[in-house]
Design an enzyme around this catalytic site. Structure first.
Site: not given
Ligand code: PLP
Length: 285
Positions: A33, A149, A182, A207
């Site tokens: 997603y 993701k 994270e 991620l």
């Molecule tokens: N880390 C995780 C586990 C996430 O689910 C998300 C966003 O959903 C992020 C980091 C941040 O990613 P982004 O900046 O692309 O929204």
């Protein structure tokens, strides 16, 4: 006005929007997603989100269901049909529908494509950024490829809920070596006492956030010093500032970790500046 979802080529009222019970996304979390911020009715950083989407699909050997241009049109149409000025779009692509079996379907199946959009209350998010959020640490019990993701977010949900149960907003995940990876749905950052920004290096254990990438561009343009490395919970407790980054909250200050104030317990100037600057470095389309 009823919310409209996109499901496999059709724009449908929510109550009619559904997928098959043997969709592999539903049964195995065999799906990826993306979540994109919508600002002024435009998609923020669509190009970067699509790049990451293609990578996630490629890692799982799911084919891209349509061209990037067509997918962009679908998301923009969804934003328009739901009359979103500020909010988010959610896009999910699963391997498709097949009789329940762990192995990939032998016959080629079409990926299932679902997208939704919803407004967000920008004033509330801005108010939150003024006060900052509290986070609680939780063990990072996720699988070894969270750089993909996927919709398999149960460990993230459990960690988030445990933070909420303790009176916080978000969880910071800590690996078996005591290092912060994270947040449950954001990347984690600190500013050390000597003014250096730290966020974990991007490998298979985090991620690679799009907001993280844009924030790195913004901070470099401002001559701030960055080290992409893991930091321990103790380093986080001792930090001058802390914040998280994600598409729907951009840069959100963290003012308490496990009940201890970060710095003076108020949002710090580095996070505030990066938040102000963020959209100058983002792409709108
Ligand atoms: N880390 C995780 C586990 C996430 O689910 C998300 C966003 O959903 C992020 C980091 C941040 O990613 P982004 O900046 O692309 O929204």
């Amino acid at each position: 006005m009823s919310r409209i979802a996109y499901v496999n080529g059709r724009y449908l009222p929510f109550r009619e929007a559904s997928v098959h019970v043997e969709d592999r996304g539903y049964q195995f979390a065999d799906a990826v997603y993306e979540v994109c911020e919508v600002s002024g009715g435009l998609l923020v950083d669509r190009r970067r989100h699509f790049e990451r989407l293609k990578r996630s699909l490629g890692e799982l050997r799911i084919r891209m269901p349509m061209s990037e241009a067509a997918l962009g049109i679908v998301l923009r149409e969804l934003v328009a049909r739901n009359r979103i000025r500020y909010g988010l779009v959610y896009l999910q692509i699963s391997r498709g529908v097949a009789r329940r079996d762990l192995a990939f379907p032998q016959q080629e199946v079409s990926p299932t494509v679902v997208a939704t959009a919803r407004p967000l209350n920008l004033a509330r998010i801005e108010a939150q950024a003024k006060t900052g959020i509290a986070v609680f640490s939780a063990p990072d019990i996720r699988w070894g490829r969270v750089d993909i993701k996927t919709v398999g977010l149960l460990p993230n949900a459990l960690a988030r809920q445990s933070a909420i149960d303790q009176g916080g907003r978000e969880a910071w995940l800590v690996d078996k070596d005591g290092m912060v990876t994270e947040a449950a749905s954001a990347n984690a950052w600190i500013v050390t006492q000597d003014g250096k920004l730290l966020t974990r290096h991007a490998d298979h254990a985090i991620l690679r956030g799009i907001t993280r990438a844009v924030t790195i561009e913004a901070l470099k343009a401002h001559g701030l010093s960055l080290e992409e490395r893991g930091f321990s919970l103790d380093e986080a407790y001792a930090a001058r500032e802390a914040f998280v980054t994600s598409a729907t909250q951009t840069v959100m200050p963290v003012v308490r970790i496990d009940g201890r104030p970060v710095g003076d317990g108020k949002p710090g100037p580095v996070a505030a500046a990066l938040r102000r600057e963020f959209h100058r470095f983002a792409e709108m389309s």
